[in-house]
Scaffold this active site. Structure first.
Site, PDB file in Angstrom:
ATOM      1  N   ASP A  48     -47.813   9.450 -13.189  1.00  0.00           N
ATOM      2  CA  ASP A  48     -46.564   9.063 -13.994  1.00  0.00           C
ATOM      3  C   ASP A  48     -45.977  10.645 -14.367  1.00  0.00           C
ATOM      4  O   ASP A  48     -45.278  10.292 -15.584  1.00  0.00           O
ATOM      5  CB  ASP A  48     -46.885   8.507 -15.321  1.00  0.00           C
ATOM      6  CG  ASP A  48     -47.915   9.091 -16.348  1.00  0.00           C
ATOM      7  OD1 ASP A  48     -48.381  10.165 -15.950  1.00  0.00           O
ATOM      8  OD2 ASP A  48     -48.282   8.525 -17.393  1.00  0.00           O
ATOM      9  N   ASP A 273     -36.615  38.132  -3.202  1.00  0.00           N
ATOM     10  CA  ASP A 273     -35.284  37.552  -2.825  1.00  0.00           C
ATOM     11  C   ASP A 273     -35.496  36.259  -3.858  1.00  0.00           C
ATOM     12  O   ASP A 273     -36.286  35.223  -3.710  1.00  0.00           O
ATOM     13  CB  ASP A 273     -35.252  36.828  -1.538  1.00  0.00           C
ATOM     14  CG  ASP A 273     -33.907  36.065  -1.287  1.00  0.00           C
ATOM     15  OD1 ASP A 273     -33.276  35.510  -2.439  1.00  0.00           O
ATOM     16  OD2 ASP A 273     -33.495  35.635  -0.293  1.00  0.00           O
ATOM     17  N   ASP A 284     -28.623  34.436  -6.401  1.00  0.00           N
ATOM     18  CA  ASP A 284     -29.218  34.775  -5.300  1.00  0.00           C
ATOM     19  C   ASP A 284     -29.344  36.195  -4.909  1.00  0.00           C
ATOM     20  O   ASP A 284     -28.304  36.729  -4.446  1.00  0.00           O
ATOM     21  CB  ASP A 284     -28.629  33.887  -4.132  1.00  0.00           C
ATOM     22  CG  ASP A 284     -29.285  34.130  -2.830  1.00  0.00           C
ATOM     23  OD1 ASP A 284     -30.308  34.695  -2.889  1.00  0.00           O
ATOM     24  OD2 ASP A 284     -28.819  33.397  -1.880  1.00  0.00           O
ATOM     25  N   GLU A 418     -25.665  39.797   2.279  1.00  0.00           N
ATOM     26  CA  GLU A 418     -27.176  39.967   2.568  1.00  0.00           C
ATOM     27  C   GLU A 418     -27.843  40.406   3.870  1.00  0.00           C
ATOM     28  O   GLU A 418     -28.438  39.688   4.541  1.00  0.00           O
ATOM     29  CB  GLU A 418     -27.846  38.770   2.012  1.00  0.00           C
ATOM     30  CG  GLU A 418     -27.477  37.138   2.583  1.00  0.00           C
ATOM     31  CD  GLU A 418     -28.275  36.165   2.364  1.00  0.00           C
ATOM     32  OE1 GLU A 418     -29.356  36.363   2.348  1.00  0.00           O
ATOM     33  OE2 GLU A 418     -27.532  35.219   1.978  1.00  0.00           O
ATOM     34  N   TYR A 422     -35.826  43.229  10.216  1.00  0.00           N
ATOM     35  CA  TYR A 422     -37.065  42.648  10.212  1.00  0.00           C
ATOM     36  C   TYR A 422     -37.715  43.143  11.575  1.00  0.00           C
ATOM     37  O   TYR A 422     -37.270  42.584  12.588  1.00  0.00           O
ATOM     38  CB  TYR A 422     -37.026  41.463   9.998  1.00  0.00           C
ATOM     39  CG  TYR A 422     -36.053  40.854   8.947  1.00  0.00           C
ATOM     40  CD1 TYR A 422     -36.589  40.741   7.678  1.00  0.00           C
ATOM     41  CD2 TYR A 422     -34.650  40.664   9.131  1.00  0.00           C
ATOM     42  CE1 TYR A 422     -35.727  40.311   6.605  1.00  0.00           C
ATOM     43  CE2 TYR A 422     -33.661  40.180   8.258  1.00  0.00           C
ATOM     44  CZ  TYR A 422     -34.264  40.064   6.969  1.00  0.00           C
ATOM     45  OH  TYR A 422     -33.446  39.587   5.986  1.00  0.00           O
ATOM     46  N   ARG A 439     -34.245  43.594   3.176  1.00  0.00           N
ATOM     47  CA  ARG A 439     -33.051  42.591   2.978  1.00  0.00           C
ATOM     48  C   ARG A 439     -32.495  43.152   1.588  1.00  0.00           C
ATOM     49  O   ARG A 439     -33.154  43.555   0.500  1.00  0.00           O
ATOM     50  CB  ARG A 439     -33.347  41.210   2.860  1.00  0.00           C
ATOM     51  CG  ARG A 439     -32.032  40.444   2.619  1.00  0.00           C
ATOM     52  CD  ARG A 439     -31.848  39.007   3.059  1.00  0.00           C
ATOM     53  NE  ARG A 439     -32.993  38.226   2.223  1.00  0.00           N
ATOM     54  CZ  ARG A 439     -34.150  37.814   2.653  1.00  0.00           C
ATOM     55  NH1 ARG A 439     -34.748  38.150   4.010  1.00  0.00           N
ATOM     56  NH2 ARG A 439     -34.867  37.026   2.085  1.00  0.00           N
ATOM     57  N   GLU A 441     -29.352  41.833  -1.132  1.00  0.00           N
ATOM     58  CA  GLU A 441     -28.439  40.726  -1.357  1.00  0.00           C
ATOM     59  C   GLU A 441     -27.806  40.715  -2.602  1.00  0.00           C
ATOM     60  O   GLU A 441     -28.540  41.045  -3.556  1.00  0.00           O
ATOM     61  CB  GLU A 441     -29.184  39.475  -1.166  1.00  0.00           C
ATOM     62  CG  GLU A 441     -28.396  38.115  -1.384  1.00  0.00           C
ATOM     63  CD  GLU A 441     -29.043  36.974  -1.122  1.00  0.00           C
ATOM     64  OE1 GLU A 441     -30.568  36.912  -1.219  1.00  0.00           O
ATOM     65  OE2 GLU A 441     -28.514  35.987  -0.526  1.00  0.00           O
TER      66      GLU A 441
HETATM   67  N1  GLY Z   1     -32.395  32.702  -0.917  1.00  0.00           N
HETATM   68  C1  GLY Z   1     -31.980  32.085  -0.079  1.00  0.00           C
HETATM   69  C2  GLY Z   1     -30.944  32.857   0.873  1.00  0.00           C
HETATM   70  O1  GLY Z   1     -30.803  34.341   0.506  1.00  0.00           O
HETATM   71  O2  GLY Z   1     -30.179  32.181   1.514  1.00  0.00           O
HETATM   72 MN    MN Z   2     -31.419  35.202  -1.329  1.00  0.00          MN
HETATM   73 MN    MN Z   3     -28.755  34.024   0.177  1.00  0.00          MN
END
Ligand code: GLY
Ligand code: MN
Ligand code: MN
Length: 471
Positions: A48, A273, A284, A418, A422, A439, A441
């Site tokens: 529940d 990230d 993000d 971003e 890699y 990366r 971003e």
């Molecule tokens: N964290 C998801 C993206 O970078 O798109």
């Molecule tokens: Mn991201």
């Molecule tokens: Mn992103």
């Protein structure tokens, strides 16, 4: 009239009321009608226990109302009606205070509110004599059947002079467009979300450095994730905006890796990230840093390529540029970096133009450079400029593909930038780069003259990251 009396007599419409009015105007410009949309359902986790509740993004954008079991109806003449849970002393003891329909008009600025139990009775009345029903196609599995039920009631009453809407149209087409350009309230909230996330990244970097300096042989990914979550919640963010990626060493080469229990050791990079959701808006943010606070020369070489690629993307993020220009700019810098570093062998793949045209760069950079961000981390909004003519582009295999141009950026749009690299072990790839994943971003608000990076509360230059971790 003093300010207080003026406010009482003529309250400024809230941001939510303004959005409802804008939607009503859009509907009116597209033939009129009435929009119907529910919020998100509660979802059972097991037994529940529910998953933490998260409202529907469209619904909250228009109402500011965060309770479950609610529907919003907006007519193109501007009238809005909310259906919500009734006050209920017994349920409120267990689940918390409800706004209730009596208080909703004053609290939310809607014209009318009814208990949710009256939805089936009231909807046929509200839909009567509206030419078109607008609802978000494809988002709520139960909605078409509910709507069909209300329309069936209306069809049965046609002899009473109540006309049934003859058209159904996708509300996403209007709402996605409205949501794509953020208003001042939204940008303020996004700035707050991005600021909290940036602080969380700073905290995670400091935590790693302190643990390893203090003699620990390694730090687990989940310990670092805990630092992020702590910082999110400490500043009032309701949740992460998406599953946090904390990737030690080679795990960074898995694009959607979720924080696990791997050990991060000195000499490795850590890719985080992670971004919080604050008052319904996502952030993000990605940073990649050396666990012990010092980049190796191989790590630094690739890091600086990614950073330069991000700067190229930032430079292309401005009014009048196309959303995809940032990606093309970043790809060019990455491709040049791949050649200069020896990741790609010039003798085999040719110069930078050839690498871009053949898409040879995709061995080390296989995703796009950004996406819309807003209420959803990958936010709504078309990426293509549908009104413009298609064009031909090389497909990398010696042929051509027909493409639509991406859309032109306008102030108030918010994108992520971003780029990454890699490097999986492979023949011909210099071994000193193996298993490095990087990366970077940031979240960028398009302004009148360029863009503002709202997540730069965490350092991004390699020296600044090292200095932070030393401190
Ligand atoms: N964290 C998801 C993206 O970078 O798109
Ligand atoms: Mn991201
Ligand atoms: Mn992103």
């Amino acid at each position: 009239m003093n300010a207080l009396l003026r406010d009482l007599a003529d309250p400024a419409p809230s941001a939510f009321a303004q959005r409802r009015a804008r939607l009503a105007q859009c509907m009116a410009e597209h033939g009129g009608g009435i929009a119907v949309l529910p919020t998100a359902p509660e979802r059972l986790r097991n037994g529940d226990s529910d998953f933490p509740y998260r409202f529907d993004s469209h619904f909250h954008y228009l109402s500011g109302f965060a309770e479950p079991q609610a529907w919003l109806v907006i007519a193109s003449d501007g009238r809005s009606t909310l259906f919500c849970r009734p006050k209920d002393v017994e349920r409120e003891i267990w689940d918390g205070i409800r706004l209730g329909p009596d208080a909703a008009p004053a609290a939310l600025g809607v014209d009318e509110a009814f208990p949710i139990a009256l939805l089936d009775e009231k909807l046929p009345q509200l839909l009567a004599n509206q030419g078109t029903v607008w609802f978000p196609f494809g988002l709520h599995a139960e909605l078409p059947a509910r709507l069909e039920g209300w329309l069936a009631v209306l069809r049965g009453r046609s002899r009473l002079g109540l006309e049934c809407p003859s058209a159904q149209r996708d509300l996403n087409v209007l709402l996605d467009e409205l949501r794509l350009v953020k208003d001042d309230d939204e940008i303020a909230t996004m700035r707050r979300a991005a600021g909290i996330s940036a602080n969380a990244h700073v905290r995670a970097m400091r935590y790693c450095a302190a643990r390893l300096r203090g003699g620990a042989a390694s730090v687990r990914e989940y310990e670092i994730e805990a630092e992020l979550l702590h910082e999110f919640r400490r500043h009032g963010a309701q949740s992460p905006a998406y599953t946090s990626i904390v990737a030690a060493g080679a795990n960074a080469c898995v694009l959607h890796y979720a924080a696990g229990d791997a050990e991060l050791r000195p000499g490795q990079l850590c890719l985080i990230d992670a971004g919080c959701e604050f008052d319904g808006y996502a952030s993000d943010v990605t940073r990649t840093f050396p666990a012990d606070g010092r980049f190796t020369s191989a790590q630094r070489e690739l890091y600086d390529i990614v950073l330069a690629a991000q700067q190229a993307a930032v430079d292309m993020t401005k009014p009048g540029a196309r959303q995809r220009d940032a990606h093309h700019a970043a790809v060019r810098v990455l491709a040049q970096g791949m050649l200069d570093s020896g990741l790609l062998d010039r003798a085999k793949v040719g110069d930078v133009d050839a690498v871009v045209e053949s898409t040879a760069y995709r061995q080390f950079y296989m995703h796009g450079t950004g996406h819309w961000i807003g209420r959803d981390v990958h936010d709504v909004g078309n990426y293509l400029s549908l009104g413009e003519a298609p064009f031909e582009q090389a497909d990398g295999l010696g042929g051509k593909v027909v493409k639509k141009p991406s859309r032109i950026l306008r102030p108030g749009m918010v994108v992520t930038l971003e780029p990454g690299l890699y490097v999986r072990p492979a023949d011909g790839v210099p071994e000193r780069f193996w298993n490095i994943g990087i990366r970077i971003e940031d979240d960028a608000v398009v302004t009148a003259s360029g863009c503002e990076l709202i997540s730069r509360g965490v350092p991004v230059e390699a020296e600044d990251i090292e200095a932070l971790m030393r401190g």
